[in-house]
Design an enzyme around this catalytic site. Sequence first.
Site, PDB file in Angstrom:
ATOM      1  N   GLY A  21       1.728  -1.357 -10.801  1.00  0.00           N
ATOM      2  CA  GLY A  21       2.631  -0.225 -10.630  1.00  0.00           C
ATOM      3  C   GLY A  21       3.929  -0.395 -11.393  1.00  0.00           C
ATOM      4  O   GLY A  21       5.003  -0.025 -10.909  1.00  0.00           O
ATOM      5  N   ALA A  22       3.845  -0.927 -12.618  1.00  0.00           N
ATOM      6  CA  ALA A  22       5.044  -1.281 -13.374  1.00  0.00           C
ATOM      7  C   ALA A  22       5.622  -0.128 -14.180  1.00  0.00           C
ATOM      8  O   ALA A  22       6.572  -0.320 -14.923  1.00  0.00           O
ATOM      9  CB  ALA A  22       4.739  -2.451 -14.310  1.00  0.00           C
ATOM     10  N   ASN A  23       5.075   1.068 -14.032  1.00  0.00           N
ATOM     11  CA  ASN A  23       5.562   2.190 -14.830  1.00  0.00           C
ATOM     12  C   ASN A  23       6.765   2.900 -14.222  1.00  0.00           C
ATOM     13  O   ASN A  23       7.386   3.737 -14.883  1.00  0.00           O
ATOM     14  CB  ASN A  23       4.447   3.214 -15.060  1.00  0.00           C
ATOM     15  CG  ASN A  23       3.910   3.783 -13.767  1.00  0.00           C
ATOM     16  OD1 ASN A  23       3.174   3.090 -13.066  1.00  0.00           O
ATOM     17  ND2 ASN A  23       4.268   5.010 -13.434  1.00  0.00           N
ATOM     18  N   SER A 142       6.533  -3.358   3.366  1.00  0.00           N
ATOM     19  CA  SER A 142       7.607  -2.452   3.759  1.00  0.00           C
ATOM     20  C   SER A 142       8.096  -2.839   5.152  1.00  0.00           C
ATOM     21  O   SER A 142       7.344  -3.403   5.949  1.00  0.00           O
ATOM     22  CB  SER A 142       7.090  -1.008   3.775  1.00  0.00           C
ATOM     23  OG  SER A 142       7.944  -0.155   4.503  1.00  0.00           O
ATOM     24  N   TYR A 167       0.051   4.713   6.581  1.00  0.00           N
ATOM     25  CA  TYR A 167       0.905   3.961   5.660  1.00  0.00           C
ATOM     26  C   TYR A 167       1.363   2.668   6.333  1.00  0.00           C
ATOM     27  O   TYR A 167       1.290   1.583   5.728  1.00  0.00           O
ATOM     28  CB  TYR A 167       2.121   4.787   5.253  1.00  0.00           C
ATOM     29  CG  TYR A 167       3.089   4.033   4.370  1.00  0.00           C
ATOM     30  CD1 TYR A 167       2.766   3.746   3.051  1.00  0.00           C
ATOM     31  CD2 TYR A 167       4.320   3.595   4.862  1.00  0.00           C
ATOM     32  CE1 TYR A 167       3.645   3.043   2.232  1.00  0.00           C
ATOM     33  CE2 TYR A 167       5.204   2.898   4.054  1.00  0.00           C
ATOM     34  CZ  TYR A 167       4.858   2.620   2.744  1.00  0.00           C
ATOM     35  OH  TYR A 167       5.732   1.910   1.941  1.00  0.00           O
TER      36      TYR A 167
END
Length: 296
Positions: A21-23, A142, A167
Amino acid sequence: MTKWTVNDIPQQNDRTYVVTGANSGLGLETARALAAKGAHVIMACRDLDRGRAAQARIQGGRTEVRRLDLADLESVREFAAAVESVDVLVNNAGIMMPPLRRTAQGFELQFGTNHLGHFALTGLLLDRLSAGDAPRVVTVTSSLHRTGSIRFDDLNAEKSYSPIGHYAQSKFANVLFGLELDRRLRKAGSPVLSLLAHPGYAATNLQSSGPVKLIALLGKPANLLLAQPAAHGAVPQLYAAAGSGAESGRFYGPSGFQEMRGRHPKEVRPVRAATDPDVAGRLWAVSEELTGVRFP
């Protein structure tokens, strides 16, 4: 550690990081900070165009964009097979509170992406991590993991679905996994460290691009009024990934009020239920069965 910043990251020349998820958001800030210290960063992104646009914003180091869709286990296998070497894996990517959707293999999207995808990726890369230089696995969770639990009787949301509840379950699973991975690595005498991190409340597109409409609508003003910048939110996971004092089996978060914000990392405590080795062992066995990935 209370005064640690990204400027304290040692030089990372000749070290390879995989950041999922590095974008955007935390992943982009993590890739940027590591590259600035000379690291080779493999930016694992679902959308190659967005990944390359993000890559263009990074200076220093050596970065490359490769496709990885954590919601498709075939994509996970293809990505892992092409990684020749890796020193640190940062399991950062995630999806938050969408309408009920499913992965390519039919799993509830949040559990399938946030937990099962990263579980499989870690297992498939473990042999190369074990051969790495001071290797680590950092799993990003989280603070909402504290409200979660594992619904073993309905993992796939066949009976009921709650965007927030599922989630929290996926983030709870992240903590169970990170701690159980540490136990197993230590028992095996592995050099790989397993660490956990959470960003507090950081302003990213996670709150607005994925959630159901009402949550997304509330997320935009909340980001403006309450959230800290993504660069600050990435500090705990950067400390876990590259801090010289970070230890296996430990959990790092922001040092500020209620772990919601802060420019420096500190060690934090997971909710007690997430430290239960019996629940973690049960989740591990289920995860191996669902993904078909068994750790060496």
